[in-house]
Design an enzyme around this catalytic site. Structure first.
Site, short mmCIF file in Angstrom:
data_model
loop_
_atom_site.label_atom_id
_atom_site.label_comp_id
_atom_site.label_asym_id
_atom_site.label_seq_id
_atom_site.Cartn_x
_atom_site.Cartn_y
_atom_site.Cartn_z
N CYS A 160 -5.54 54.61 43.90
CA CYS A 160 -5.88 56.20 43.86
C CYS A 160 -7.35 56.54 43.10
O CYS A 160 -7.95 57.46 43.00
CB CYS A 160 -4.81 56.84 43.21
SG CYS A 160 -4.67 56.24 41.39
N ASP A 208 -7.71 55.85 39.91
CA ASP A 208 -7.72 56.42 38.46
C ASP A 208 -7.85 55.43 37.58
O ASP A 208 -7.57 54.32 37.83
CB ASP A 208 -6.31 57.26 38.31
CG ASP A 208 -6.32 58.58 39.34
OD1 ASP A 208 -7.42 58.89 39.81
OD2 ASP A 208 -5.26 59.10 39.45
N CYS A 247 -5.28 61.74 37.84
CA CYS A 247 -4.53 63.10 38.10
C CYS A 247 -3.96 63.74 36.85
O CYS A 247 -3.73 63.00 36.01
CB CYS A 247 -3.40 62.62 39.13
SG CYS A 247 -2.33 61.59 38.65
N CYS A 256 1.54 56.52 38.14
CA CYS A 256 0.78 57.12 37.02
C CYS A 256 1.37 56.64 35.83
O CYS A 256 0.54 56.37 34.57
CB CYS A 256 0.54 58.75 36.91
SG CYS A 256 0.35 59.32 38.90
#
Ligand code: FES
Length: 126
Positions: A33, A35, A58, A102
């Site tokens: 992603c 991140d 995110c 996450c």
């Protein structure tokens, strides 16, 4: 899609920013992603006295970072290492399945920061 707890921690994150006097830093990223999550710790006598995070990611990553930093503040480094992403998810009252990674980033960043602290301590003592 997100719980109230996630939204609250995303909209008003706790411990966001750089910790100038940090003596341990953990940086992790997720290639899929893109991140990135960075945790700063100030540790004294194996107790986490202060903690901050910078997350370029995110909403779930920011909420997980906020929650994780709250959960390790004032804890010993062993207690911080025992923090698992499932604990963060529970504290956030759940995350959607596609957002589980996450919370893993937050767990990994804390573990990396503790490793960094131990490495620095070892260097000092060598
Ligand atoms: Fe990758 Fe949230 S989508 S950290």
């Amino acid at each position: 899609m997100y719980s109230d707890k996630v939204m609250e921690n995303f909209a008003h994150p706790k411990n966001a920013g750089v910790l100038e006097n940090a003596n341990a830093v953990g940086l992790v990223g997720n290639a899929a992603c893109g991140d990135i999550l960075k945790i700063y710790l100030y540790i004294e006598d194996d107790i986490i006295k202060d903690v901050r995070f910078e997350t370029f990611g995110c909403a779930a990553a920011i909420a997980s970072s906020s929650m994780a930093t709250e959960m390790v503040k004032g804890k010993t480094i062993d207690e911080a290492l025992a923090l698992k992403n499932e604990d963060i998810i529970t504290a956030l009252e759940g995350l959607p399945p596609q957002k589980i990674h996450c919370s893993v980033l937050a767990e990994e960043a804390i573990a990396k920061a503790v490793d960094d602290y131990r490495r620095r301590q070892k260097e000092k003592n060598d």
